[in-house]
Design a protein around this motif. Structure first.
Motif, PDB file in Angstrom:
ATOM      1  N   TYR A 400      31.306  24.989  50.667  1.00 18.08           N
ATOM      2  CA  TYR A 400      31.303  24.134  49.471  1.00 18.08           C
ATOM      3  C   TYR A 400      32.677  23.489  49.275  1.00 18.08           C
ATOM      4  N   ILE A 401      33.733  24.288  49.509  1.00 18.79           N
ATOM      5  CA  ILE A 401      35.097  23.756  49.389  1.00 18.79           C
ATOM      6  C   ILE A 401      35.335  22.681  50.447  1.00 18.79           C
ATOM      7  N   GLN A 402      34.885  22.922  51.686  1.00 18.46           N
ATOM      8  CA  GLN A 402      35.044  21.936  52.751  1.00 18.46           C
ATOM      9  C   GLN A 402      34.359  20.616  52.405  1.00 18.46           C
ATOM     10  N   THR A 403      33.236  20.708  51.716  1.00 25.86           N
ATOM     11  CA  THR A 403      32.471  19.519  51.391  1.00 25.86           C
ATOM     12  C   THR A 403      33.049  18.769  50.185  1.00 25.86           C
ATOM     13  N   ASN A 407      37.623  16.155  45.845  1.00 26.20           N
ATOM     14  CA  ASN A 407      37.520  16.072  44.390  1.00 26.20           C
ATOM     15  C   ASN A 407      38.774  16.688  43.770  1.00 26.20           C
ATOM     16  N   PRO A 408      39.596  15.887  43.090  1.00 19.19           N
ATOM     17  CA  PRO A 408      40.856  16.440  42.543  1.00 19.19           C
ATOM     18  C   PRO A 408      40.628  17.474  41.434  1.00 19.19           C
ATOM     19  N   ASP A 409      39.419  17.511  40.887  1.00 17.41           N
ATOM     20  CA  ASP A 409      39.120  18.448  39.800  1.00 17.41           C
ATOM     21  C   ASP A 409      38.348  19.675  40.282  1.00 17.41           C
ATOM     22  N   LEU A 410      38.227  19.844  41.614  1.00 16.75           N
ATOM     23  CA  LEU A 410      37.507  21.000  42.136  1.00 16.75           C
ATOM     24  C   LEU A 410      38.194  22.288  41.665  1.00 16.75           C
ATOM     25  N   SER A 411      37.405  23.218  41.130  1.00 14.74           N
ATOM     26  CA  SER A 411      37.977  24.445  40.569  1.00 14.74           C
ATOM     27  C   SER A 411      37.250  25.670  41.100  1.00 14.74           C
ATOM     28  N   LEU A 412      37.893  26.822  40.911  1.00 16.98           N
ATOM     29  CA  LEU A 412      37.279  28.085  41.296  1.00 16.98           C
ATOM     30  C   LEU A 412      35.995  28.317  40.506  1.00 16.98           C
ATOM     31  N   ASP A 413      36.004  27.924  39.239  1.00 15.82           N
ATOM     32  CA  ASP A 413      34.809  28.112  38.413  1.00 15.82           C
ATOM     33  C   ASP A 413      33.631  27.318  38.975  1.00 15.82           C
ATOM     34  N   GLU A 414      33.894  26.095  39.446  1.00 17.23           N
ATOM     35  CA  GLU A 414      32.822  25.257  39.990  1.00 17.23           C
ATOM     36  C   GLU A 414      32.225  25.895  41.244  1.00 17.23           C
ATOM     37  N   VAL A 415      33.105  26.402  42.129  1.00  9.90           N
ATOM     38  CA  VAL A 415      32.634  27.034  43.365  1.00  9.90           C
ATOM     39  C   VAL A 415      31.860  28.303  43.032  1.00  9.90           C
ATOM     40  N   VAL A 419      27.815  29.379  43.937  1.00 10.94           N
ATOM     41  CA  VAL A 419      27.318  30.544  44.679  1.00 10.94           C
ATOM     42  C   VAL A 419      26.768  31.624  43.748  1.00 10.94           C
ATOM     43  N   GLU A 420      26.730  31.272  42.451  1.00 12.41           N
ATOM     44  CA  GLU A 420      26.136  32.172  41.458  1.00 12.41           C
ATOM     45  C   GLU A 420      26.848  33.525  41.407  1.00 12.41           C
ATOM     46  N   ARG A 421      28.173  33.455  41.321  1.00  9.85           N
ATOM     47  CA  ARG A 421      28.996  34.655  41.192  1.00  9.85           C
ATOM     48  C   ARG A 421      30.027  34.444  40.092  1.00  9.85           C
ATOM     49  N   GLN A 434      39.324  36.558  53.376  1.00 10.66           N
ATOM     50  CA  GLN A 434      40.049  35.450  54.003  1.00 10.66           C
ATOM     51  C   GLN A 434      41.561  35.647  53.964  1.00 10.66           C
ATOM     52  N   GLY A 435      42.024  36.585  53.131  1.00 11.08           N
ATOM     53  CA  GLY A 435      43.470  36.783  53.011  1.00 11.08           C
ATOM     54  C   GLY A 435      44.150  35.645  52.282  1.00 11.08           C
ATOM     55  N   GLN A 436      43.401  34.827  51.546  1.00  5.15           N
ATOM     56  CA  GLN A 436      43.953  33.676  50.846  1.00  5.15           C
ATOM     57  C   GLN A 436      43.339  33.583  49.451  1.00  5.15           C
ATOM     58  N   THR A 437      44.124  33.013  48.540  1.00  7.53           N
ATOM     59  CA  THR A 437      43.575  32.698  47.223  1.00  7.53           C
ATOM     60  C   THR A 437      42.785  31.403  47.308  1.00  7.53           C
ATOM     61  N   PHE A 438      42.019  31.120  46.254  1.00  8.89           N
ATOM     62  CA  PHE A 438      41.267  29.860  46.217  1.00  8.89           C
ATOM     63  C   PHE A 438      42.206  28.663  46.357  1.00  8.89           C
TER      64      PHE A 438
END
Length: 497
Positions: A400-403, A407-415, A419-421, A434-438
């Protein structure tokens, strides 16, 4: 008094060569046998033979220089024999100043032709007569160094044919076949790295129908053997081009079998120029692949693959770049596999097999067909996995992030919502798996696309900043420099020089 020494670990080979020389009345006063390096050294130093037939395979590399010194010291005319028609053996023969190069199984006619010529030359030398050029030997005008390095005075060679079997073990069959083949003109047959060079070396032979002869040779070979051959026919009347350059041009042209397949003849009259391409998938292509895989669009995948790889026109892209492009596609498939837990057996074995196919298969259309079959099997398997609800949330999030990273407003909440989490739980999963933050994952994807655009587009730095989802040009430049050590402008200037 002219003597012959035969150094071979196979005693029967020694006896056979001696018997042939006696049968055809070559009057060597003595014939000595040596079956080991020690016995060879003793024979050379105590007998000083006029002519030496040496099986190069019996010599350890560390003994090569010792034998060479003795051959040069006593001016011994040397013929090198080998069962390995490889580039390394050819270079060793060259180092020993060999006057001929025999590939086993040995041809009686070849043995007699070479021994008679060397015997005659040795006899004349002992009598003080001027020796004539050995025009009836396999290499009357040329030597290995004429092919392997730049040598003046070899531009008289106008025609060269390279013949390459699919498997190196076929050399033991191919070499005798070529040595005994009836060519239309005088040729030299040289075993090289993974091909054989047939060189038409008489400058007076202006009208050789080399392509037709290659067709005849391929037809005759196919009637006897199943092993496919690839043939490059290089012909040039340009007197400024040396044999070495013509050989390099022919060898580069052999790469065209990647597009044309084996059992083919490639006609070349000038050096092939490859088209330079960016082999990596663009961000839009990555999104297209995600969509095609997610939707199970086999027809779309087949059309994309055919357009990209099987409808190519000259100038063709360099084969190595196409292999990289194919591995970029495989990387997308790999991520899709992980999403549905298909990175386990037996899928993992199939993945590794197709990866090896991309790296080493010699013909492009075979790679494309095998890769498509693998992708279609993966799609079918993912459908079964989805029915069992075994979807990897992290892989879903990354796709989803790759796609949507532009979007400059893409957020962790949106992702997380996609994925319904819970956002906090998803953040924990990303950090754990992944060893990385969002944020770092998002910036990594944006910077990778920015690097590509800096190298392969004329967009300004500001335009690239907004194109990759950054809101602020200063922030973009700061984190770009943190990752690459230079500013975006410096990166573009450094890599486009």
């Amino acid at each position: 008094m002219i003597t012959l020494a035969i150094a071979d670990r196979d005693h029967d080979e020694c006896v056979g060569i001696k018997w042939l020389s006696q049968k055809y009345s070559i009057s060597f006063s003595d014939v000595y046998f040596a079956s080991s390096v020690d016995s060879l050294l003793t024979t050379i130093e105590t007998k000083i033979p006029s002519i030496l037939c040496l099986e190069i395979d019996m010599l350890p590399k560390e003994q090569l220089s010792t034998i060479k010194k003795l051959i040069l010291r006593y001016d011994i005319k040397t013929i090198v024999m080998t069962a390995e028609a490889t580039f390394e053996r050819a270079l060793q023969a060259l180092e020993l100043r060999a006057l001929d190069f025999w590939v086993k199984p040995l041809s009686p006619d070849k043995i007699m032709s070479s021994l008679r010529a060397l015997y005659s030359e040795s006899s004349k030398r002992q009598k003080g007569e001027k020796t004539e050029e050995r025009s009836h030997l396999t290499q009357p005008l040329l030597h290995f160094e004429d092919i392997l390095q730049e040598v003046e005075g070899t531009s008289f060679v106008q025609h060269i044919t390279l013949i390459q079997p699919m498997h190196t073990e076929v050399f033991s069959t191919l070499m005798p076949f070529l040595k005994e083949y009836e060519f239309s003109s005088k040729v030299s047959v040289w075993p090289l790295n993974n091909e054989v060079a047939v060189i038409y070396e008489r400058p007076e032979d202006k009208n050789i129908h080399q392509y037709e002869e290659a067709n005849r040779l391929l037809r005759d070979w196919n009637e006897l053997y199943k092993e496919p051959l690839s043939i490059v026919v290089y012909s040039s009347n340009d007197s400024s081009i040396s044999l070495h350059k013509k050989y390099i041009a022919a060898r580069n042209a052999m790469e065209m079998k990647f597009f044309k397949g084996t059992r083919n003849i490639i006609l070349v009259e000038k050096e092939i120029k490859w088209e330079s391409i960016d082999p990596f998938l663009t961000s839009s292509e990555q999104r297209q692949w995600i969509t095609m895989l997610e939707s199970g669009d086999k027809s779309g995948i087949k059309h994309w693959m055919y357009e990209q790889f099987l409808h190519l026109r000259e100038p063709h892209p360099e084969p190595g770049l196409l292999r990289i492009r194919l591995t970029s596609i495989l990387a997308q498939v790999r991520r899709y596999m992980k999403k549905f837990y298909l990175d386990t057996e037996p899928f993992e074995t199939s993945y590794q097999k197709i990866f090896q196919t991309i790296l080493y298969e010699t013909v492009l259309y075979r790679i494309v067909q095998d890769l498509m079959l693998f992708i279609f099997d993966t799609i079918d398997s993912s459908v079964l996995q989805q029915q069992n609800a075994t979807v990897d949330v992290v892989e879903q999030s990354i796709q989803y992030i790759q796609t949507h990273y532009k979007n400059p407003d893409l957020s962790l909440d949106e992702v997380a919502n996609h994925v319904e989490r819970n956002a906090s739980y998803l953040s924990h999963l990303l950090k754990t798996k992944q060893g990385q933050t969002f944020s770092s994952l998002l910036n990594q994807l944006r910077l990778m696309e920015a690097e590509r655009l800096l190298l392969h587009s004329r967009l300004s730095i500001q335009e690239i900043c907004f194109e990759t989802g950054f809101k602020n040009a200063n922030y973009f430049s700061r984190i770009f420099k943190q990752k690459n050590g230079v500013s975006p402008r410096e990166y573009r200037a450094k890599n486009n020089t």
